[in-house]
Design an enzyme around this catalytic site. Structure first.
Site, PDB file in Angstrom:
ATOM      1  N   ARG A  53       0.818  -1.213   0.000  1.00  0.00           N
ATOM      2  CA  ARG A  53       0.000   0.000   0.000  1.00  0.00           C
ATOM      3  C   ARG A  53       0.858   1.272   0.000  1.00  0.00           C
ATOM      4  O   ARG A  53       0.473   2.285   0.545  1.00  0.00           O
ATOM      5  CB  ARG A  53      -0.967   0.048   1.197  1.00  0.00           C
ATOM      6  CG  ARG A  53      -2.050  -1.023   1.172  1.00  0.00           C
ATOM      7  CD  ARG A  53      -3.221  -0.632   2.088  1.00  0.00           C
ATOM      8  NE  ARG A  53      -3.982  -1.816   2.475  1.00  0.00           N
ATOM      9  CZ  ARG A  53      -4.100  -2.250   3.729  1.00  0.00           C
ATOM     10  NH1 ARG A  53      -3.542  -1.583   4.727  1.00  0.00           N
ATOM     11  NH2 ARG A  53      -4.805  -3.329   3.991  1.00  0.00           N
ATOM     12  N   ARG A  59      -3.459   5.909   0.227  1.00  0.00           N
ATOM     13  CA  ARG A  59      -4.124   6.986   0.963  1.00  0.00           C
ATOM     14  C   ARG A  59      -3.205   7.811   1.838  1.00  0.00           C
ATOM     15  O   ARG A  59      -3.571   8.906   2.263  1.00  0.00           O
ATOM     16  CB  ARG A  59      -5.263   6.397   1.795  1.00  0.00           C
ATOM     17  CG  ARG A  59      -6.412   5.857   0.934  1.00  0.00           C
ATOM     18  CD  ARG A  59      -7.362   5.005   1.747  1.00  0.00           C
ATOM     19  NE  ARG A  59      -6.731   3.774   2.196  1.00  0.00           N
ATOM     20  CZ  ARG A  59      -7.325   2.877   2.976  1.00  0.00           C
ATOM     21  NH1 ARG A  59      -8.559   3.101   3.401  1.00  0.00           N
ATOM     22  NH2 ARG A  59      -6.700   1.775   3.330  1.00  0.00           N
ATOM     23  N   ARG A 106      -7.046  11.011  -7.089  1.00  0.00           N
ATOM     24  CA  ARG A 106      -8.186  10.088  -6.949  1.00  0.00           C
ATOM     25  C   ARG A 106      -9.488  10.802  -6.627  1.00  0.00           C
ATOM     26  O   ARG A 106     -10.562  10.176  -6.612  1.00  0.00           O
ATOM     27  CB  ARG A 106      -7.911   9.106  -5.802  1.00  0.00           C
ATOM     28  CG  ARG A 106      -7.357   7.726  -6.140  1.00  0.00           C
ATOM     29  CD  ARG A 106      -8.356   6.736  -6.723  1.00  0.00           C
ATOM     30  NE  ARG A 106      -9.662   6.703  -6.127  1.00  0.00           N
ATOM     31  CZ  ARG A 106      -9.994   6.020  -5.043  1.00  0.00           C
ATOM     32  NH1 ARG A 106      -9.100   5.322  -4.410  1.00  0.00           N
ATOM     33  NH2 ARG A 106     -11.235   6.030  -4.609  1.00  0.00           N
ATOM     34  N   ASP A 158      -6.518  -3.624  -7.253  1.00  0.00           N
ATOM     35  CA  ASP A 158      -7.181  -4.199  -6.087  1.00  0.00           C
ATOM     36  C   ASP A 158      -7.394  -5.679  -6.357  1.00  0.00           C
ATOM     37  O   ASP A 158      -7.564  -6.087  -7.516  1.00  0.00           O
ATOM     38  CB  ASP A 158      -8.529  -3.514  -5.826  1.00  0.00           C
ATOM     39  CG  ASP A 158      -9.117  -3.951  -4.494  1.00  0.00           C
ATOM     40  OD1 ASP A 158      -9.836  -4.975  -4.472  1.00  0.00           O
ATOM     41  OD2 ASP A 158      -8.852  -3.290  -3.484  1.00  0.00           O
ATOM     42  N   TYR A 195     -14.338 -13.398   0.364  1.00  0.00           N
ATOM     43  CA  TYR A 195     -15.186 -12.260  -0.013  1.00  0.00           C
ATOM     44  C   TYR A 195     -16.433 -12.729  -0.767  1.00  0.00           C
ATOM     45  O   TYR A 195     -17.544 -12.255  -0.526  1.00  0.00           O
ATOM     46  CB  TYR A 195     -14.411 -11.273  -0.884  1.00  0.00           C
ATOM     47  CG  TYR A 195     -13.493 -10.359  -0.125  1.00  0.00           C
ATOM     48  CD1 TYR A 195     -13.991  -9.467   0.825  1.00  0.00           C
ATOM     49  CD2 TYR A 195     -12.125 -10.369  -0.352  1.00  0.00           C
ATOM     50  CE1 TYR A 195     -13.148  -8.615   1.522  1.00  0.00           C
ATOM     51  CE2 TYR A 195     -11.270  -9.523   0.341  1.00  0.00           C
ATOM     52  CZ  TYR A 195     -11.788  -8.645   1.275  1.00  0.00           C
ATOM     53  OH  TYR A 195     -10.959  -7.806   1.966  1.00  0.00           O
TER      54      TYR A 195
END
Length: 351
Positions: A34, A38, A47, A83, A158
């Site tokens: 990552r 962010r 973004r 992702d 998931y």
């Protein structure tokens, strides 16, 4: 006549790829999970207003985001911005990544009939990946690009749960209660994942990482019987390309040997197990990646350096070591702390 240069050959002598191959390195290479994300204000700016999955399908945007931490932190490898659910979205699974929640699947897979949702993935389904990696490798030059995918178990969790879970009760109920359906689900996901990694390697990725983020929820006996075969199928499918294969999971201290057995060249270790102990568990013939606790970066520079020194000392004498965090960069991390960390590792380990 020499072979034509490929993106992989341009990066072949990089410290990162040498460490993955367990060869001598000029310094311990560093990259972060990552790292493109962010924690970077420049990421948040580009973004802005763009949903996560859409951002993964815009080659120019993917290129810019992937390059941002390389420019800022001087890391030794870039990791492709994407992702783990992208290949599932590409084959038509009705899912979305909801802010503050994560991937949410509209129609969870609970029965054999539900398997029909999982058609084969083709390179054309993810043509934007091929385009983005082409753009990236031209920009990166000798800096290697890491491709990645979610491992079959994590994708299955998931799909069966319908979203993130702490207990995986539906996934485990299928694994224990209908082992044949479970095996068929993971086998199909292994085929999809293998194609997704092949697309990335053929476009120029110099290494690949399989994220089995949630495998730490499993006992070793269940991992060996019900998960390892599918992960091994993925690794075997890309073995012929000759690029390093990294395997990482969170809370997988009891599974490290098995995760290596699945076919990885490099085993990622989270912060819970010191690297010298991880090496004993994994056994010879594998490089290790890790493993500073991501929360250490919120402490003082002196504390970060002290904890980093512990990781480097624990890695002393390993056949190959790639420095990383024990999980992903946390969103509120100070980017300057990451830049200082890279510089510290490079300075401390220059041979």
């Amino acid at each position: 006549m020499s072979a034509p240069e490929t993106p992989q050959s341009a990066a072949y002598d990089s410290a990162f790829l040498k460490a993955c191959r367990r060869e001598p390195v000029p310094h311990t290479p560093v990259w972060f999970m990552r790292q493109a994300g962010r924690s970077l204000p420049e990421y948040r700016k580009v973004r802005e207003g763009i949903p996560m999955l859409e951002s993964c399908m815009r080659p120019e945007l993917v290129t810019e985001i992937t390059l941002q931490p390389v420019r800022r932190h001087n890391v030794d490898a870039a990791i492709y911005y994407s992702d783990i659910v992208v290949p599932l979205k590409a084959i038509g699974i009705d899912l979305d990544i909801r802010p503050g929640v994560g991937p949410v699947v509209e129609n969870p897979i609970r029965t054999r009939a539900d398997l029909a949702q999982l058609r084969d993935l083709t390179p054309e389904d993810v043509s934007y990946v091929t385009e983005a990696i082409g753009l990236l490798t031209r920009e990166l030059g000798p800096t290697p690009l890491i491709g990645f995918a979610g491992a079959p178990f994590t994708l299955a969790s998931y799909l069966v749960e319908g979203g993130p879970s702490r207990t995986y009760e539906n996934a485990k109920a299928m694994m224990y209660g209908d082992p044949q359906l479970w095996a068929d689900l993971l086998d199909r996901l292994a085929e999809i994942t293998a194609v997704f990694l092949k697309v990335q390697i053929e476009a120029g990725a110099a290494a690949v990482q399989l994220f089995d983020s949630w495998a730490g929820a499993l006992a070793p006996v269940d991992y060996r019987r019900s998960v390892l075969p599918a992960s091994a199928k993925v690794f075997e499918a890309v073995e012929g390309y000759g690029v390093p294969r990294i395997h990482f999971g969170v809370g997988c201290g009891e599974l490290l040997k098995l995760m290596g057995e699945a076919g990885a060249d490099v085993v990622g270790v989270d912060w819970r197990v010191p690297l010298d102990e991880a090496a004993r568990r994994v056994g010879p013939g594998k490089a290790l990646q890790g493993n500073l606790d991501p929360t250490v970066l919120f402490a003082s520079t002196e504390a970060v350096e002290a904890k980093t020194r512990e990781v480097l000392d624990s890695a002393e004498g390993l056949e190959g070591h790639v420095f990383n965090l024990g999980h992903g960069v946390m969103p509120s991390t100070d980017p300057d702390a990451l830049t200082r960390l890279v510089e510290y590792v490079h300075t401390q380990t220059t041979r």
